[in-house]
Design a protein around this motif. Structure first.
Motif, mmCIF file in Angstrom:
data_model
loop_
_atom_site.group_PDB
_atom_site.id
_atom_site.type_symbol
_atom_site.label_atom_id
_atom_site.label_comp_id
_atom_site.label_asym_id
_atom_site.label_seq_id
_atom_site.Cartn_x
_atom_site.Cartn_y
_atom_site.Cartn_z
ATOM 1 N N ARG A 1 59.947 37.623 43.075
ATOM 2 C CA ARG A 1 60.372 38.301 41.855
ATOM 3 C C ARG A 1 61.261 37.375 41.044
ATOM 4 O O ARG A 1 61.132 37.282 39.834
ATOM 5 N N SER A 2 62.182 36.741 41.725
ATOM 6 C CA SER A 2 63.054 35.792 41.024
ATOM 7 C C SER A 2 62.376 34.431 41.005
ATOM 8 O O SER A 2 61.476 34.163 41.789
ATOM 9 N N HIS B 1 54.215 29.372 14.471
ATOM 10 C CA HIS B 1 55.315 30.188 13.941
ATOM 11 C C HIS B 1 55.452 29.961 12.444
ATOM 12 O O HIS B 1 56.225 29.133 11.993
ATOM 13 N N SER C 1 56.732 31.647 9.894
ATOM 14 C CA SER C 1 57.951 31.876 9.099
ATOM 15 C C SER C 1 58.946 30.730 9.276
ATOM 16 O O SER C 1 59.712 30.435 8.364
ATOM 17 N N ASP C 2 58.934 30.094 10.444
ATOM 18 C CA ASP C 2 59.869 28.990 10.655
ATOM 19 C C ASP C 2 59.597 27.832 9.694
ATOM 20 O O ASP C 2 60.470 26.995 9.466
ATOM 21 N N VAL D 1 62.801 40.025 16.598
ATOM 22 C CA VAL D 1 63.597 39.079 17.352
ATOM 23 C C VAL D 1 64.101 39.710 18.652
ATOM 24 O O VAL D 1 64.409 39.032 19.617
ATOM 25 N N LEU D 2 64.123 41.041 18.690
ATOM 26 C CA LEU D 2 64.633 41.735 19.871
ATOM 27 C C LEU D 2 63.807 41.432 21.110
ATOM 28 O O LEU D 2 64.320 41.370 22.215
ATOM 29 N N GLU E 1 62.698 38.855 22.172
ATOM 30 C CA GLU E 1 63.081 37.644 22.876
ATOM 31 C C GLU E 1 64.398 37.762 23.619
ATOM 32 O O GLU E 1 64.560 37.180 24.674
ATOM 33 N N PHE E 2 65.347 38.508 23.048
ATOM 34 C CA PHE E 2 66.628 38.490 23.763
ATOM 35 C C PHE E 2 66.817 39.709 24.659
ATOM 36 O O PHE E 2 67.555 39.672 25.616
ATOM 37 N N LEU E 3 66.097 40.758 24.391
ATOM 38 C CA LEU E 3 66.246 41.933 25.248
ATOM 39 C C LEU E 3 65.338 41.867 26.472
ATOM 40 O O LEU E 3 65.556 42.576 27.431
ATOM 41 N N ARG F 1 63.331 50.101 26.609
ATOM 42 C CA ARG F 1 64.734 50.378 26.298
ATOM 43 C C ARG F 1 64.894 50.724 24.820
ATOM 44 O O ARG F 1 65.823 51.432 24.428
ATOM 45 N N VAL F 2 63.977 50.207 24.006
ATOM 46 C CA VAL F 2 64.086 50.422 22.573
ATOM 47 C C VAL F 2 63.549 51.816 22.174
ATOM 48 O O VAL F 2 63.640 52.211 21.009
ATOM 49 N N VAL G 1 65.272 54.141 19.656
ATOM 50 C CA VAL G 1 65.180 53.734 18.250
ATOM 51 C C VAL G 1 63.867 54.244 17.659
ATOM 52 O O VAL G 1 63.817 54.711 16.517
ATOM 53 N N LEU H 1 67.175 57.377 15.497
ATOM 54 C CA LEU H 1 68.587 57.429 15.852
ATOM 55 C C LEU H 1 69.386 58.122 14.764
ATOM 56 O O LEU H 1 69.118 57.941 13.584
#
Lengths: 715, 715
Positions: free
Chosen positions: A260-261, A546, A548-549, A618-619, A621-623, A646-647, A650, A654
C-alpha cells in the motif's frame, strides 16, 4: 462457479484437496534432531496426530523417530502423495528429480534462495519447475513454509507455531505469501480461540499459486471465511472472478495486501519475486467484488474469526452501541470510533424507553455507563439494554469494553447467550492483563470471540461493516449499458487533441462543450456568433498537454474585440509552444456551473478497464481526493463513488448554495466506464478535467479533455 | 516551579505524599469476606505487603483477618493517616464526620452515586466536603477506586487488578478519572513488564483534583513518566502550567482526553459530573506545552513505559527502520506507517554500505528482510544492520516485527544490548500467541519492553516521536511581542463593523486593505480615484454578518460607470438587509494574490486566548482544515501551524505556480495572537477571511474581517 480445482489424473497431477490432506508424506532430510528442519517436520506430523504414512528420507539411517527411513524418495515402498523438501539449493534439483521419478504427487519446497534471491535462483527454480511439469508433479513453493491442515491433522511444516499443542479444527482458511507471518497468525489466533481449516504458505508460486488455493478453499466444505496475505498476483483476472465466486458461496474474504505504501511496495517486490500491483486498482477491484481489504494481518485473523463465530453484522453503515460498567472504557472506545470510520448508533425511541427503566432519564445516552443504573440493577439492566440494542435497527453491533470489576468471569458469561439470542455481533473486550484470564477462559469455553485491545475491536468492527456492504453489493444487478453509449469512432493512435477526445466522449453520450475550429480571426468571430458570447479560445496541438500553462487558453471572451485580440496572442503562443505542430484554434462555448469534478479512465495492466472520479481543478492534485472503480460500473456505484469523495459536501451545496447535478455527473461516469470497457487495452488514459456540474437537474458538461490511445496492434 | 503540594499543617491537611503512602489506614466496613469491598481492601493491603498499620472498622467484630477491629474510626487507638470508605451513600456523611472527629488525615471515598448521579447526590457530596474542609481533612473521590502505590506497597483499593501478585515498583505515574480503567491498565501494563510508581483514581474530585496529584507526581522522585486519563479539568490554567513544569522536570506526559468525539464528550459529562472542555483548545494547549495527546489508554501505558525503559527517541519527525526475518511482517508494518503519520527512514550512504555487506545490492532497502542476507550471515548481519541504523541520523527507532522462527528466544536476547548500545529506541514486536511467550519472558528478564500488536508499536512510535517534538519545543524561546503590535484602540462592545475590526487589526501592525467611507456616488468616485481602480464596494451594517450573501459586496469595479451602478444597487440592498441600521458604503482597494487563508482569534473559556489558521474561503468549511494554538505564539510556531495545514502545498505553489508569502501570513498570525492575548476575555471572536497572500516576499493583506467584543465589565 469458477474454481481452480483440477480433476485428478490417476497417479499424476494430484488435486489440491489431496496435497492438503495427503495419505503419505515423504520428509526429505529427515532427522532425529528437532533442531533441524527435517527433524521438526516429522516431530510435528507425529505431535499433531498425522493419520497417514510418514516416510523419512535419510541415506544414513535405518529408522528415524521410530519410523523406517529410506535413502531416497524413489527407494520408499510407495510413491508419496507429498514430499516435503528443505534441502540446500545445491541439491534441490536432484531431489526433485528423484521425487518425480518416484511418482510423488506434489513437492512442498521449503528451500529458499530461488527466484526471490536473483537471476541464478530464478534459473534453478525454472529447472525445478520443468522437472515437475514434465512428470505431472505439482509444486508448492519454493521459499514457502508448507501447509497447516488442522481438519485432517496434516501439519506439513517446520514452523515453530506447531510447538503449541492442539490446533483444533475450525473454519478459517488462510493463504499467505509469507510463511513466517502465517505461522505467527496461527498462534496469535489460537490465543483468541480462533480455529483454522487450512493454512497454505505459497512462497514463490512457481507452480501452484495463491489463486489455485483460493479456488480450493471456495469449494472446501470446512472453510467458512478466508484470509489472504498477498504481495502480488499471478492471475489478476482469475483472482477477481474468485472473489465474486466467494461472495456467491457466502464465504467472506478478508485481505491484507502488501505494498500500500511506496516502501512496502518496493519491499514486496524484492521479497518474493512477484510484482506488487498498483494498490488503488487492487482496492477498487476488492470493493467491487465485495471482499474486505484490511491493514493489519492480526486484525485480519480476528475478523475472519468474528465472521464465523459471531452472528452476522446486519447491514452496512450501522452504528455501534458501547455499554459497560466503566465510563472510562466506553467513552474512550466511543471517541475512537470516528477515526476508524465508525460511529455510535442512534437509539430508537423504543431503545430509549428501555434504558429509561434502568437509569435516570438524564443518563440515557450512548455510550452506556452501567454505573449510572439505579442501585442494584446492574446485571438485569445490562441484559435488558443489550436486548434493546439487538432489536434496534441502527445498531450493527454491541460493544462491551470490560474493565476489572467484581465477578468478571460471571458477568462475562452473560454475553454469548445474549449475542446468540439477539442475532447481532457482540464485541467483548477484555483489556486487562492476567487478571482478565478467567474471563477469557469463559469465552473460550463458550466458543465466543474476545478482544484484548480496543484497537483490535475497532479494526474488526470496521471489517465486519465492510463485509456487510460487500454482501449487499453481491445482490445488486450488474451494470447495464445506457442508450447511445458507443461505439467508439475511429481515432488515431497516440495523444488525441482535445477535439478528438471530446468526440470520443460524445460518442458515448457524454455532453461536451460546443466548439468550432477557426483558422483566422474572421472565422473565430463567425464561430463565436454561432456559439454565443462569452466564449473560450484555445490553441490546439497534440504536442501540448497542459495548455493553460502555455497561454493557449483564454476564458470569458465577452465580445468580438476581446476575441480578436486574444486570437492574435493565442496563435502566436501556439506557434511558440509547438513550432510546426500547431493545429489551429478552436472557439468554444463558455460553460459555467456550480462545481467541477475530475473524471478519468484507464486500463490497469492487472485488472483491465478502470474509471476514476475526483475533486476537479487544482484540488485534485493537492487533496488526492480520487476514487477508482472497475469499468463498466452501475449508476448506483457511480453515485456512491462520487458521494464518497471528500469534496462531496461542496457538490451537494454549501451554506445555502444550490446543489449541483451529481446525478448527471454519475451518468457521465457510467458512460465513461463503458467507453473504457470497450476500448480495453487500447486506452492508455483519458482525463476529463473539469466536468462542470450545473445546478441540480441542469446537467453536466465536459469543458476539457485529453486522451492517449495505444496502437491497436500493440496489445 | 509551580506545584500543588501543600505544606503539612501538623495533624491536619495531610500532604499528598502521605496520603499516597500513609503510615496507618482505617478500613471502614472491614470484613472477613473478600467478596465484600471492605474484605478485599484489607486482603489486598496485606497481600501486597502494606508496611503500615491497618485499622479494620466494624462494629460487630473484635478482630478481622487477624487484626484488632474497632467499632468506629474515632474508637481506634490512633487517628489514621487515611480512612478508606465504601459505605452506602446513606451512611457516608456520618462516617466522614466520625473520621473528621477522629483527626483522620484524608478520606478515600469509594462510595458512588454522588455528584455524578444527580442533584441529590451533589448536595450530599457538598455536605461531605464541608465536613472535611471544616476539619482540615482531605478527600480523594468520592466515586473513585483509590490509590495504587507499588513503591511503598500501599495498595489502597478494592480493585480486582490487585488479585495479581507482585506489582513491582517502577516509574509510571497514572492519574485517572476512571477508576476501573486504571485498574485494568495496571494489569495490562504488568503483562508487558511495565511498572508503576503511583496510580491515583480521582473520581468526582470534590476536594483533591487531578491537578493536585499531577503536581505531586512532578515532585515525586519515583515517577519518571506520567499518564493521565482526563474527562474534564478543575483548573485548566494550573493544568497548563503543570504540563510546562513537567517538561522542565524532564518528565514526559501522555494524555488520553475523553470527549474527542461528540458522543464521547456527552458521555464524559454525564459520567463524572465534570465538564469535558472543548477538545481543539485542549489539544492546542497540550501540543504547546509539549505533552502528548493519545487516543488509546492501552497505548498510553505502553508509551509511558517505552519513555522510561527505552533509550530516547532522538528528535522529531524521524523515520523508522523495520528489520526482521519475515518479509511479510516488515512489509505490512511499513505499509501501516503512513496511516499512523509515520514513515520509513531514508538510509544514509554509510548505512547502505553496511547493508550491502550482508545482502545483494538489489535488496538493500528499507524495510529489511534478513531472509535476503547471504547464506549463513543472519545473526551477525542483523546486529550489524541494527548498529548501522542506530548511527543513521534519519532513524528515530529500529523496529523488529518478529515472527515464529527457530531459536526465537535466543534471537530475542540480541536486541536489548543493541538498543542500549545504540542509544535509540528499538521496538520489539512479538505478534505470535503462546509460542512467543518464551521470547516475552526473555524481554521481561532483560527489563526491556515488547509489543504484542503491530498497532501498539505504531501508536507508541507516534507517541515517542511527538514526545521528542515536545522536548524540543520546551527549549524554544518564548514568544516575543513584535514592534507595533498594539495597544488596541477603544472600540464599542458587541459586533464590530468590518472597518472597526480592521482598525483593530491595523493597530497590531496587520496590513488591511485601504478603504474610504462614501455616503454618495460622488464620494465613492472620489474615494476610488484616491485608492485606484479596480475597487471593491461594500455596504456596512453591524447587523449583517455574511455581507456577500445579501448582495452587499461588489468586486472588481473597473471604472466610474461600474462603480456608480454598483453604488445604487448596494445602497438599496443595504437598506433592505438592515433597515434603519445601515452605516453607509465603503470603497476598498481590490487586493489580489496567489492564495488565501482564514485566520481567527478567540478566548477559550478554559484556556484563554487562542488563534486559528485554516484554508481560506469556502474550503475552510468543507475541509475542516483548521489548526489552533494558544496565544501569544512565536514566529516559528506560527509558521509550523500554517505549514501543518492540509492546504499548505497550495500555499507553497502547485505545478509551477509561484509560492505565496507564507512568512507574511505567519507574521500576521503572530500579531493577531498578541491582539488576542491583550484583549483576553473581552474578545468573543475575530475572523479574518480571507487573508490574501501575495507572491513570496510581497506580503499578505486582510481583505475582510469581523469581530465581536463583550462588554468590558462582564468578565
Amino acid at each position: 462457479m469458477e474454481t481452480g480445482v483440477e480433476e485428478a489424473i490417476p497417479g499424476r497431477s494430484l488435486p489440491i484437496a489431496r496435497i492438503v490432506a495427503p495419505r503419505s508424506v515423504a520428509v526429505v532430510g529427515a532427522s532425529e534432531d528437532v533442531g533441524k528442519f527435517g527433524g521438526r517436520v516429522i516431530h510435528y506430523l507425529q505431535k499433531h496426530g498425522f493419520p497417514g504414512r510418514i516416510l523419512p528420507i535419510n541415506p544414513n539411517r535405518a529408522t528415524i523417530r521410530g519410523l523406517p527411513a529410506y535413502p531416497r524418495v524413489s527407494a520408499a515402498p510407495e510413491p508419496a502423495d507429498v514430499a516435503i523438501l528443505a534441502v540446500p539449493a545445491a541439491s534441490l534439483e536432484a531431489q526433485v528429480a528423484d521425487c518425480a521419478a518416484a511418482g510423488v504427487g506434489a513437492c512442498i519446497v521449503i528451500t529458499g534462495k530461488l527466484a526471490e534471491a536473483g537471476l541464478e535462483g530464478a534459473a534453478l527454480q525454472d529447472r525445478v519447475l520443468g522437472i515437475a511439469r514434465a512428470a505431472g508433479m505439482r509444486l508448492v513453493g519454493p521459499n514457502c513454509l508448507g501447509i497447516f491442515n488442522p481438519v485432517d491433522r496434516a501439519m506439513l511444516s517446520s514452523s515453530l507455531a506447531l510447538e503449541e499443542d492442539g490446533y483444533a479444527p475450525g473454519g478459517i482458511g488462510l493463504v499467505s505469501q509469507s510463511g513466517a507471518l502465517m505461522g505467527t497468525l496461527l498462534s496469535f489466533g489460537r490465543h483468541h480461540g480462533a480455529r483454522f481449516s487450512r493454512c497454505i504458505s505459497v512462497g514463490n508460486q512457481a507452480d501452484l499459486a495463491l489463486e489455485d488455493f483460493l479456488a480450493f478453499l471456495l469449494e472446501d466444505a470446512a472453510t467458512r471465511a478466508i484470509g489472504l496475505y498477498i504481495e502480488g498476483l499471478r492471475d489478476p483476472a482469475r483472482f477477481r472472478g474468485l472473489l465474486r465466486t466467494a461472495r456467491q458461496a457466502g464465504k467472506p474474504v478478508f485481505i491484507v495486501k502488501a505494498g500500500r505504501s511506496e516502501a512496502g511496495a518496493q519491499a514486496a517486490r524484492s521479497h518474493t519475486a512477484s510484482l506488487a500491483g498498483a494498490f488503488p486498482a487492487f482496492e477498487a477491484v476488492c470493493r467491487d467484488a465485495g471482499a474486505v481489504l484490511m491493514e493489519d494481518p492480526q486484525a485480519m485473523v480476528l475478523a475472519c474469526d468474528a465472521a464465523i463465530r459471531l452472528p452476522r453484522w446486519p447491514a452496512a453503515e450501522l452504528g455501534l452501541a458501547p455499554i459497560a460498567s466503566s465510563g472510562g472504557s466506553t467513552v474512550t472506545f466511543a471517541d475512537m470510533l470516528p477515526g476508524a470510520g465508525l460511529r455510535v448508533a442512534r437509539m430508537s425511541t423504543a431503545t430509549r424507553a428501555v434504558l429509561g427503566r434502568w437509569m435516570p432519564e438524564s443518563h440515557v445516552a450512548l455510550p452506556v455507563d452501567t454505573g449510572s443504573f439505579h442501585e442494584g440493577t446492574s446485571g438485569d439492566g445490562l441484559s435488558a439494554c443489550i436486548r434493546a440494542f439487538m432489536a434496534d435497527p441502527d445498531v450493527g453491533a454491541v460493544v462491551v469494553p470490560m474493565t476489572t470489576q467484581p465477578d468478571m468471569a460471571g458477568r462475562t458469561a452473560l454475553f454469548p447467550p445474549l449475542a446468540r439470542e439477539g442475532g447481532k455481533p457482540l464485541l467483548y473486550l477484555m483489556t486487562a492483563g492476567a487478571v482478565g484470564d478467567a474471563s477469557r477462559a469463559v469465552m473460550r469455553a463458550a466458543d465466543f470471540p474476545f478482544f484484548d485491545r480496543m484497537s483490535d475491536a475497532l479494526a474488526v468492527a470496521r471489517a465486519l461493516d465492510a463485509e456487510a456492504a460487500g454482501r449487499l453489493r453481491a445482490a445488486a444487478p450488474p451494470p447495464a449499458r445506457p442508450d447511445g453509449a458507443g461505439p467508439a469512432p475511429a481515432l488515431p493512435p497516440g495523444a488525441l487533441t482535445e477535439g478528438e477526445a471530446k468526440r470520443l466522449l460524445a460518442a458515448y453520450g457524454i455532453p461536451v462543450t460546443r466548439e468550432r475550429a477557426a483558422a483566422t480571426v474572421e472565422e473565430a468571430i463567425i464561430a463565436a456568433r454561432a456559439i454565443g458570447f462569452p466564449v473560450v479560445l484555445k490553441g490546439v496541438s497534440r504536442a501540448v498537454v497542459h495548455k493553460s500553462d502555455l497561454g493557449l487558453v483564454r476564458l470569458k471572451l465577452r465580445d468580438e474585440a476581446a476575441l480578436a485580440a486574444a486570437f492574435t496572442e493565442v496563435a502566436a503562443a501556439l506557434e511558440a509552444a509547438a513550432p510546426g505542430q500547431a493545429e489551429g484554434c478552436v472557439v468554444q462555448e463558455m460553460a459555467r456551473g456550480e462545481a467541477e469534478l475530475f473524471l478519468g479512465a484507464t486500463h490497469d495492466p492487472q485488472f483491465g478497464p478502470m474509471v476514476l472520479a475526483g475533486a476537479g481543478g487544482v484540488l485534485v492534485e493537492f487533496l488526492h481526493d480520487v476514487r477508482m472503480a472497475p469499468a463498466p460500473l452501475s449508476a448506483a456505484d457511480a453515485r456512491a463513488l462520487i458521494e464518497g469523495l471528500r469534496v462531496a459536501p461542496v457538490l451537494r451545496g454549501l451554506r445555502g448554495r444550490p446543489g449541483s447535478d451529481v446525478e448527471a455527473a454519475a451518468e457521465a461516469l457510467v458512460r465513461l466506464s463503458w467507453l473504457a470497457a470497450d476500448l480495453g487495452p487500447r486506452l492508455v488514459e483519458l482525463d476529463v478535467n473539469p466536468l462542470i456540474l450545473r445546478a441540480a437537474g441542469q446537467g453536466a458538461i465536459v469543458v476539457d479533455a485529453r486522451a492517449t490511445l495505444t496502437e491497436e496492434t500493440t496489445r
